[in-house]
Write a protein that holds these residues in place. Structure first.
Motif, PDB file in Angstrom:
ATOM      1  N   TYR A  77       0.756  -1.232   0.039  1.00  0.00           N
ATOM      2  CA  TYR A  77       0.061  -0.101   0.015  1.00  0.00           C
ATOM      3  C   TYR A  77       0.829   1.329  -0.014  1.00  0.00           C
ATOM      4  O   TYR A  77       0.594   2.240  -0.855  1.00  0.00           O
ATOM      5  CB  TYR A  77      -0.854   0.244   1.134  1.00  0.00           C
ATOM      6  CG  TYR A  77      -1.992  -1.150   1.232  1.00  0.00           C
ATOM      7  CD1 TYR A  77      -2.581  -1.404  -0.070  1.00  0.00           C
ATOM      8  CD2 TYR A  77      -2.316  -1.750   2.423  1.00  0.00           C
ATOM      9  CE1 TYR A  77      -3.621  -2.263   0.060  1.00  0.00           C
ATOM     10  CE2 TYR A  77      -3.460  -2.648   2.549  1.00  0.00           C
ATOM     11  CZ  TYR A  77      -3.837  -3.286   1.342  1.00  0.00           C
ATOM     12  OH  TYR A  77      -5.015  -4.031   1.184  1.00  0.00           O
ATOM     13  N   THR A 108      -9.014  -0.790  -0.158  1.00  0.00           N
ATOM     14  CA  THR A 108      -7.970   0.320   0.085  1.00  0.00           C
ATOM     15  C   THR A 108      -7.109   0.194  -1.074  1.00  0.00           C
ATOM     16  O   THR A 108      -6.466   1.323  -1.402  1.00  0.00           O
ATOM     17  CB  THR A 108      -6.991  -0.286   1.338  1.00  0.00           C
ATOM     18  OG1 THR A 108      -8.170  -0.341   2.750  1.00  0.00           O
ATOM     19  CG2 THR A 108      -5.825   0.401   1.748  1.00  0.00           C
ATOM     20  N   GLY A 109      -6.882  -0.997  -1.513  1.00  0.00           N
ATOM     21  CA  GLY A 109      -5.980  -1.019  -2.799  1.00  0.00           C
ATOM     22  C   GLY A 109      -6.297  -0.061  -3.973  1.00  0.00           C
ATOM     23  O   GLY A 109      -5.477   0.600  -4.625  1.00  0.00           O
TER      24      GLY A 109
END
Length: 383
Positions: A77, A108-109
């Protein structure tokens, strides 16, 4: 070193030779991905940790990055965030490949700029299909960006072309026509012979200026559109300069200006026609802004692998505010010569472009009222 292929036409849109960077700390994962990618003839770069991943991306500029998330130094990340913050790397598609399959991990990615997210264990055919899709998207996007830049250059060149035609060329031709009408009305009047001769001299100067203006304009436009490329040959630089000087012998004589050329023999790898355009413009410029009875000195010297050509006059010089804008294509500062000769400012832009296309540079040193020296630095040999 890896090098990203430049896209200039639709024929360059193949993805077979695409460069893919694998960032993963597990050797077995790198081996598996490398085997799969090799079957599709992709080129491969590898980094075993996050820091190496970022530095390798900056070095090789890959077409796509396969990025693991769990790594000992920097997680995937954080790597993706740094890549997207880099103006040179942010457009590279990043595909996360991770054993973390929670919905929040995937979200989130994508929020960090990932192009795709694939969970382990993955299906090989699905992975290759997704890679192919994102490579094609990137290739077409790059192609569109190249076309956009070319279109912007074309529009800017067209605008400058119209500006010169509408203003500079028209003003020059109008002046010639006005003087021609004056001569026609007064021809035959013996008392006006001297006036007619003076008008003819002005017409000759204006016609010469207009001809050079048009020649510069056409060559500059062709360079901007990429239609002219230098053809490098070994040439005698002194002979080239002597030929350029001969063109302006009568012009210099009209202003009682002497032109002195360094006698040393120097050879260089260059395009004879393009360098002639460069030197003709610098010589014409020096005459234009020299006072009557002045002198122009053209110097030749060699320093290691470079050749230096200087064109120095003792004319009116260049004020600081004008000097800082001489090579600005969006400004093109102009001023009349010492005999009211016209200028479009395109000549020096053309000279700058020709020097650059030969791997060299053009600089100027001048003070108002104390003449000017234009210095051309050129490599002796161009690979």
């Amino acid at each position: 070193m890896y090098k990203q292929k430049k896209i200039s036409s639709q024929n360059d849109l193949t993805i077979k030779d695409a460069l893919i960077l694998i960032v993963d700390d597990a050797p077995e994962n790198i081996q598996l991905l490398s085997r799969l990618l090799s079957k599709r003839d992709y080129r491969i770069a590898v980094a075993s940790d996050g820091e190496k991943g970022i530095s390798t991306a900056r070095k090789v500029n890959p077409d796509l990055i396969l990025l693991d998330i769990i790594m000992p130094d920097i997680n995937g990340y954080s790597i993706c965030r740094k890549l997207k913050e880099d103006p040179d790397l942010w457009e590279i598609p990043v595909i996360f490949i991770s054993g973390r399959s929670e919905q929040q991990d995937i979200i989130t990615g994508f929020r960090l700029g990932g192009a795709d997210y694939i969970t382990k264990p993955f299906n090989a055919d699905e992975l290759l299909a997704r890679i192919e899709t994102h490579l094609k998207i990137k290739k077409y996007r790059d192609f569109i960006l190249v076309q956009k830049r070319e279109l912007e250059t074309l529009v800017a060149t067209q605008d400058k072309l119209y500006s010169v035609i509408a203003h500079d060329l028209k003003a020059s031709l109008d002046g010639i026509l006005l003087l021609t009408e004056y001569i026609k009305d007064d021809v035959g009047k013996t008392s006006e012979i001297e006036s007619v001769q003076k008008s003819l001299t002005i017409i000759t100067q204006s016609a010469r200026s207009t001809s050079q203006m048009l020649d510069n304009l056409l060559k500059w436009c062709r360079i901007q559109l990429g239609e002219i490329r230098p053809s490098f040959r070994t040439l005698d630089l002194q002979e080239c300069l002597r030929s350029c000087i001969s063109i302006y012998t009568s012009y210099a004589a009209q202003k009682d200006i002497g032109i002195n050329l360094d006698s040393r023999a120097v050879t260089i790898s260059g395009d004879h026609n393009m360098l002639s355009v460069l030197f003709r413009n610098l010589i014409s410029n020096a005459i234009k802004y020299s006072n009557r009875g002045g002198d122009i000195v053209i110097g030749l010297s060699e320093i290691e692998n470079e050749v230096l050509v200087s064109v120095m006059d003792d004319g009116i010089g260049i004020p600081d505010d004008l000097k800082s804008r001489l090579f600005d294509p969006d400004d093109r500062p102009t001023r009349l010569g010492t005999d009211k000769e016209q200028s479009t400012g395109l000549g020096l832009l053309l000279c700058k472009d020709v020097a650059r296309m030969h791997g060299g540079e053009l600089t100027v040193d001048s003070e108002q009222g104390r003449g000017a020296t234009f210095l051309v630095r050129l490599p002796k040999r161009v690979e």
